[in-house]
Design a protein around this motif. Structure first.
Motif, PDB file in Angstrom:
ATOM      1  N   HIS A   1      13.900 -15.756  17.927  1.00 41.27           N
ATOM      2  CA  HIS A   1      12.614 -15.392  18.631  1.00 41.27           C
ATOM      3  C   HIS A   1      11.869 -14.535  17.624  1.00 41.27           C
ATOM      4  O   HIS A   1      12.435 -13.764  16.986  1.00 41.27           O
ATOM      5  N   SER A   2      10.548 -14.635  17.753  1.00 43.31           N
ATOM      6  CA  SER A   2       9.713 -13.602  17.149  1.00 43.31           C
ATOM      7  C   SER A   2       9.873 -12.252  17.981  1.00 43.31           C
ATOM      8  O   SER A   2       9.865 -12.210  18.981  1.00 43.31           O
ATOM      9  N   ILE A   3       9.910 -11.075  17.184  1.00 39.76           N
ATOM     10  CA  ILE A   3      10.275  -9.859  17.684  1.00 39.76           C
ATOM     11  C   ILE A   3       9.246  -9.013  17.387  1.00 39.76           C
ATOM     12  O   ILE A   3       8.725  -8.795  16.354  1.00 39.76           O
ATOM     13  N   GLY A   4       8.647  -8.027  18.554  1.00 33.50           N
ATOM     14  CA  GLY A   4       7.630  -7.361  18.161  1.00 33.50           C
ATOM     15  C   GLY A   4       7.663  -6.172  19.232  1.00 33.50           C
ATOM     16  O   GLY A   4       8.778  -5.905  20.045  1.00 33.50           O
ATOM     17  N   PRO A   5       6.714  -5.049  18.999  1.00 32.53           N
ATOM     18  CA  PRO A   5       6.773  -3.867  19.963  1.00 32.53           C
ATOM     19  C   PRO A   5       6.855  -4.266  21.679  1.00 32.53           C
ATOM     20  O   PRO A   5       6.361  -5.263  21.986  1.00 32.53           O
ATOM     21  N   ASP A   6       7.609  -3.572  22.105  1.00 33.81           N
ATOM     22  CA  ASP A   6       7.954  -3.636  23.486  1.00 33.81           C
ATOM     23  C   ASP A   6       8.807  -4.924  23.795  1.00 33.81           C
ATOM     24  O   ASP A   6       8.981  -5.375  25.158  1.00 33.81           O
ATOM     25  N   ASP A   7       9.383  -5.458  23.213  1.00 34.99           N
ATOM     26  CA  ASP A   7      10.274  -6.932  23.509  1.00 34.99           C
ATOM     27  C   ASP A   7      11.522  -6.328  23.929  1.00 34.99           C
ATOM     28  O   ASP A   7      12.168  -5.026  23.518  1.00 34.99           O
ATOM     29  N   TRP A   8      12.283  -7.047  24.695  1.00 29.06           N
ATOM     30  CA  TRP A   8      13.586  -6.715  25.081  1.00 29.06           C
ATOM     31  C   TRP A   8      14.398  -7.935  24.839  1.00 29.06           C
ATOM     32  O   TRP A   8      14.192  -9.126  24.610  1.00 29.06           O
TER      33      TRP A   8
ATOM     34  N   VAL B   1      16.959  -8.841  19.834  1.00 30.10           N
ATOM     35  CA  VAL B   1      16.584  -7.450  19.739  1.00 30.10           C
ATOM     36  C   VAL B   1      17.792  -6.565  19.168  1.00 30.10           C
ATOM     37  O   VAL B   1      17.594  -5.880  18.257  1.00 30.10           O
ATOM     38  N   SER B   2      18.935  -6.711  20.001  1.00 31.22           N
ATOM     39  CA  SER B   2      20.067  -5.992  19.559  1.00 31.22           C
ATOM     40  C   SER B   2      20.832  -6.406  18.232  1.00 31.22           C
ATOM     41  O   SER B   2      21.191  -5.453  17.350  1.00 31.22           O
ATOM     42  N   ARG B   3      20.651  -7.504  17.776  1.00 33.10           N
ATOM     43  CA  ARG B   3      20.996  -8.246  16.746  1.00 33.10           C
ATOM     44  C   ARG B   3      20.302  -7.762  15.568  1.00 33.10           C
ATOM     45  O   ARG B   3      20.838  -7.286  14.553  1.00 33.10           O
TER      46      ARG B   3
ATOM     47  N   GLN C   1      18.470  -4.931  15.695  1.00 30.89           N
ATOM     48  CA  GLN C   1      18.823  -3.433  15.371  1.00 30.89           C
ATOM     49  C   GLN C   1      19.960  -2.990  14.799  1.00 30.89           C
ATOM     50  O   GLN C   1      20.112  -2.132  14.128  1.00 30.89           O
ATOM     51  N   LYS C   2      21.240  -3.802  15.143  1.00 29.55           N
ATOM     52  CA  LYS C   2      22.410  -3.907  14.382  1.00 29.55           C
ATOM     53  C   LYS C   2      22.332  -4.081  12.899  1.00 29.55           C
ATOM     54  O   LYS C   2      22.779  -3.521  12.045  1.00 29.55           O
ATOM     55  N   PHE C   3      21.326  -5.091  12.663  1.00 30.45           N
ATOM     56  CA  PHE C   3      21.121  -5.509  11.125  1.00 30.45           C
ATOM     57  C   PHE C   3      20.359  -4.172  10.400  1.00 30.45           C
ATOM     58  O   PHE C   3      20.712  -3.666   9.395  1.00 30.45           O
ATOM     59  N   LEU C   4      19.332  -3.667  11.251  1.00 30.21           N
ATOM     60  CA  LEU C   4      18.701  -2.557  10.549  1.00 30.21           C
ATOM     61  C   LEU C   4      19.339  -1.333  10.397  1.00 30.21           C
ATOM     62  O   LEU C   4      19.224  -0.732   9.353  1.00 30.21           O
ATOM     63  N   THR C   5      20.505  -1.064  11.238  1.00 31.10           N
ATOM     64  CA  THR C   5      21.202   0.028  11.126  1.00 31.10           C
ATOM     65  C   THR C   5      22.206  -0.377   9.859  1.00 31.10           C
ATOM     66  O   THR C   5      22.585   0.720   8.908  1.00 31.10           O
ATOM     67  N   THR C   6      22.800  -1.505  10.016  1.00 29.59           N
ATOM     68  CA  THR C   6      23.513  -1.817   8.534  1.00 29.59           C
ATOM     69  C   THR C   6      22.695  -1.720   7.210  1.00 29.59           C
ATOM     70  O   THR C   6      23.351  -1.328   6.236  1.00 29.59           O
ATOM     71  N   SER C   7      21.594  -2.149   7.468  1.00 31.53           N
ATOM     72  CA  SER C   7      20.566  -1.898   6.243  1.00 31.53           C
ATOM     73  C   SER C   7      20.193  -0.548   5.948  1.00 31.53           C
ATOM     74  O   SER C   7      19.681  -0.305   4.837  1.00 31.53           O
TER      75      SER C   7
ATOM     76  N   GLY D   1      18.797   4.881  15.218  1.00 30.82           N
ATOM     77  CA  GLY D   1      18.492   4.752  16.828  1.00 30.82           C
ATOM     78  C   GLY D   1      19.804   4.157  17.380  1.00 30.82           C
ATOM     79  O   GLY D   1      20.742   3.646  16.562  1.00 30.82           O
ATOM     80  N   SER D   2      19.644   4.152  18.628  1.00 33.15           N
ATOM     81  CA  SER D   2      20.486   3.548  19.569  1.00 33.15           C
ATOM     82  C   SER D   2      20.475   1.736  19.717  1.00 33.15           C
ATOM     83  O   SER D   2      19.154   1.476  19.405  1.00 33.15           O
ATOM     84  N   VAL D   3      21.296   0.998  19.511  1.00 34.99           N
ATOM     85  CA  VAL D   3      21.213  -0.371  19.749  1.00 34.99           C
ATOM     86  C   VAL D   3      20.930  -0.543  21.210  1.00 34.99           C
ATOM     87  O   VAL D   3      21.740  -0.540  22.122  1.00 34.99           O
ATOM     88  N   SER D   4      19.654  -0.539  21.571  1.00 37.77           N
ATOM     89  CA  SER D   4      19.233  -0.605  22.961  1.00 37.77           C
ATOM     90  C   SER D   4      18.796  -1.973  23.560  1.00 37.77           C
ATOM     91  O   SER D   4      18.716  -2.172  24.967  1.00 37.77           O
ATOM     92  N   GLY D   5      18.437  -2.844  22.697  1.00 35.67           N
ATOM     93  CA  GLY D   5      17.923  -3.970  23.300  1.00 35.67           C
ATOM     94  C   GLY D   5      16.630  -3.854  23.665  1.00 35.67           C
ATOM     95  O   GLY D   5      15.814  -4.736  24.002  1.00 35.67           O
ATOM     96  N   HIS D   6      15.823  -2.676  23.126  1.00 39.02           N
ATOM     97  CA  HIS D   6      14.409  -2.813  23.197  1.00 39.02           C
ATOM     98  C   HIS D   6      13.714  -2.146  22.033  1.00 39.02           C
ATOM     99  O   HIS D   6      14.156  -1.500  21.335  1.00 39.02           O
ATOM    100  N   VAL D   7      12.761  -2.869  21.828  1.00 37.95           N
ATOM    101  CA  VAL D   7      11.910  -2.581  20.557  1.00 37.95           C
ATOM    102  C   VAL D   7      10.945  -1.611  20.970  1.00 37.95           C
ATOM    103  O   VAL D   7       9.904  -1.735  21.264  1.00 37.95           O
ATOM    104  N   GLY D   8      11.070  -0.194  20.592  1.00 33.46           N
ATOM    105  CA  GLY D   8      10.429   1.028  20.790  1.00 33.46           C
ATOM    106  C   GLY D   8       9.907   1.134  19.386  1.00 33.46           C
ATOM    107  O   GLY D   8      10.099   0.898  18.445  1.00 33.46           O
TER     108      GLY D   8
END
Length: 131
Positions: free
Chosen positions: A64-71, A79-81, A83-89, A94-101
């Motif tokens: 999916h395309s992902i942008g601000p305020d997506d869940w 979104v969680s995938r 966030q995990k990638f960005l954490t690894t990178s 932040g926390s892996v919340s499943g929300h794009v804040g």
């Protein structure tokens, strides 16, 4: 005359397997050399990956395309995938919340800039902060 011709053909037939065996030995030596080179290149690749801090799984598969305020509920867990990638990178702490804040958007922007994709604008105008 006929005996001499038969003798010559007999010698030729005896020499053919020797020539084939010699060729096989050369091919085998070439294969062994190539396998040794492959092994050296694989070791070098592992060394380079270790020195660069890049893992062997440096990509994330998003559907999916992902942008601000997506869940996650809107993106099937993407979104969680992400966030995990960005954490690894190393760009998201932040926390892996499943929300794009805001913190996730900033991490996306940091990753995009560090990979020379886009480094200004916003998600709507240039895609900066949008995946």
């Amino acid at each position: 005359m006929h005996k001499k011709a038969a003798f010559g053909v007999g010698l030729l037939l005896l020499a053919a397997p020797v020539f084939t065996f010699a060729q096989s030995a050369d091919v085998l030596a070439q294969i062994q050399s190539l396998l040794a080179q492959i092994s050296q290149l694989q070791a070098l690749l592992v060394q380079l990956q270790g020195n660069s801090g890049v893992s062997a799984t440096a990509c994330v598969n998003l559907t999916h395309s992902i942008g601000p305020d997506d869940w996650d509920s809107d993106t099937g867990g993407d979104v969680s995938r992400l966030q995990k990638f960005l954490t690894t990178s190393g760009v998201y702490s932040g926390s892996v919340s499943g929300h794009v804040g805001p913190a996730t958007v900033q991490a996306i922007q940091k990753w995009q800039s560090s990979h020379s994709l886009v480094s200004s604008g916003d998600p709507d105008s240039t895609g900066y902060g949008y995946v």
